[in-house]
Design a protein around this motif. Structure first.
Motif, PDB file in Angstrom:
ATOM      1  N   VAL A  71      28.478  40.831  42.814  1.00 49.38           N
ATOM      2  CA  VAL A  71      27.924  42.047  42.199  1.00 49.38           C
ATOM      3  C   VAL A  71      26.508  42.279  42.701  1.00 49.38           C
ATOM      4  O   VAL A  71      25.707  41.345  42.808  1.00 49.38           O
ATOM      5  N   ARG A  72      26.214  43.559  42.953  1.00 47.04           N
ATOM      6  CA  ARG A  72      24.871  43.905  43.415  1.00 47.04           C
ATOM      7  C   ARG A  72      24.414  45.191  42.750  1.00 47.04           C
ATOM      8  O   ARG A  72      25.201  46.126  42.556  1.00 47.04           O
ATOM      9  N   PHE A  73      23.128  45.240  42.418  1.00 48.53           N
ATOM     10  CA  PHE A  73      22.499  46.387  41.759  1.00 48.53           C
ATOM     11  C   PHE A  73      21.422  46.870  42.743  1.00 48.53           C
ATOM     12  O   PHE A  73      20.312  46.356  42.758  1.00 48.53           O
ATOM     13  N   PRO A  74      21.767  47.830  43.616  1.00 47.86           N
ATOM     14  CA  PRO A  74      20.847  48.174  44.708  1.00 47.86           C
ATOM     15  C   PRO A  74      19.592  48.911  44.240  1.00 47.86           C
ATOM     16  O   PRO A  74      19.640  49.666  43.269  1.00 47.86           O
ATOM     17  N   ALA A  75      18.493  48.692  44.936  1.00 50.57           N
ATOM     18  CA  ALA A  75      17.232  49.369  44.624  1.00 50.57           C
ATOM     19  C   ALA A  75      17.094  50.599  45.519  1.00 50.57           C
ATOM     20  O   ALA A  75      16.309  50.609  46.470  1.00 50.57           O
TER      21      ALA A  75
END
Ligand code: TXA
Ligand code: MG
Length: 346
Positions: A121-125
């Motif tokens: 899982v990734r929460f991109p900036a």
């Protein structure tokens, strides 16, 4: 394929396409991703086809809100210690270039996770990416938008050149800020470890978690194909050199040269008695970081390799930047682009 500038109207268009099961390439702060709805099996299958990606290589699911984790992660299988780590890391480093491996819910399609019990899982900036994720389905599976094994795209044009009409829509948000993929950190078990060095330096993580296990070395079973020896590779042969060797290389008519600093290029030019005119007009001498900074080198790495790969030369000599910080991820990508067999013996 439609090619659109990244703006609110076009984000909504692309979001509608994602909801309808189409594939959208979009910018993030690391590299461009090839996205689809994480819960749409047909769309997931197409992502693998378009990339020619082996089915054993799982995708990263991109989120734009922590609540979405409830739809993805099996918290009952997350050890208490790991849950604390997730909370600390997500608060400090998300949104950002950090991908976390966590136990997955059975409702996530097998294809997205390549049959594994875990999920990335990734929460991109990146504001545009976050808008797109929010306005579509909230959970977008996206590998880097390049054919499997090739250089990652840091510009929309790279995606168009490499994947073209196989993609339904490409959103052009300009060059990626970081230019290297996210760091992949496995926190699904008791001892966290980095599976792929990337945009978040090891020290930034260790400041929150304490010392991490040593990175896996060759011979270890591959749990993340980003660990494959030959990956992120240009189509030309590439040789890696330490700074001192690079400066001492003899000029070859058939090679392009990728220096880390201006000083290295200058010493090389003096050693080979190159006229300054040849350096400007030769178009095969590159400096990764004119200012000598690793951040700048990371941002320019894939873009420069794309440029070099299109030149009429048959090999690339590249200088290793110093280790530490983003230097670890840059060196990782350079080594894989060169592959061990082709490393300089000296
Ligand atoms: O910065 C990035 O991470 C970019 C942008 C688009 O977000 N994405 C990216 O995706 O680099 P991709 O698919 O090229 O690389 C994902 C890496 C692969 O090395 C994959 O094997 C690993 O993450 N991965 C995914 N799920 C995993 C899992 N459950 N366990 C271990 N590794 C996993
Ligand atoms: Mg990739």
């Amino acid at each position: 394929m439609v090619y659109l500038e990244l703006n609110e109207k076009n984000i909504l268009t692309a979001a509608g396409m994602l909801r309808a099961g189409k594939l959208a390439a979009f910018p993030t702060e690391t590299v461009y991703g090839l996205g689809c709805d994480s819960f749409n099996k047909d769309a997931l299958a197409r992502v693998f086809e378009v990339k020619k990606r082996p089915r054993f290589d799982p995708l990263i699911v991109h989120i734009a809100s922590l609540d979405t984790l409830e739809r993805l992660v099996d918290f009952s299988r997350l050890p208490a210690e790991a849950e604390r780590r997730l909370s600390v890391l997500s608060r400090a480093l998300w949104p950002g270039p950090l991908t976390l491996i966590l136990p997955r819910l059975k409702t996530v399609p097998d294809l997205a996770v390549a049959g594994l019990e875990t999920l990335a899982v990734r929460f991109p900036a990146h504001d545009g990416a976050l808008r797109l994720i929010k306005e579509s389905t909230g959970a977008i599976a996206a590998p880097s938008a390049n054919p499997f094994g090739y250089l990652s795209p840091t510009r929309a044009r790279h995606v168009r050149e490499q994947l073209g009409d196989a993609v339904d829509v490409i959103l052009d948000g300009g060059p990626s800020d970081i230019g290297l993929e996210s760091t992949v950190l496995d926190i699904s078990s008791a001892a966290p470890r980095i599976l792929r060095p990337g945009g978040t330096p090891r020290l930034a993580i260790e400041a929150l978690t304490g010392p991490l296990e040593a990175a896996p070395t060759s011979g270890v079973k591959i749990s993340s194909p980003g660990q494959l020896k030959s990956h992120y590779a240009p189509s030309k042969d590439m040789y890696l050199h330490m700074e001192a060797e690079m400066r001492r290389l003899d000029l070859s008519p058939d090679a392009a040269y990728l220096f880390f600093s201006r000083e290295s290029l200058k010493t090389f030019a003096e050693n080979n008695k190159l006229e300054p005119g040849l350096l400007d007009g030769g178009r095969r001498f590159f400096v990764l970081s004119p200012s000598g900074s690793l951040t700048e080198a990371a941002a320019r790495l894939f873009d420069t390799l794309h440029t070099i790969d299109a030149l009429p030369v048959s090999l690339i000599h590249a200088e290793r930047p110093p280790e530490g910080g983003l230097g670890d991820a840059i060196n990782d990508r350079l080594s894989r682009a060169a592959s061990t067999e082709r490393l300089s013996k000296r």
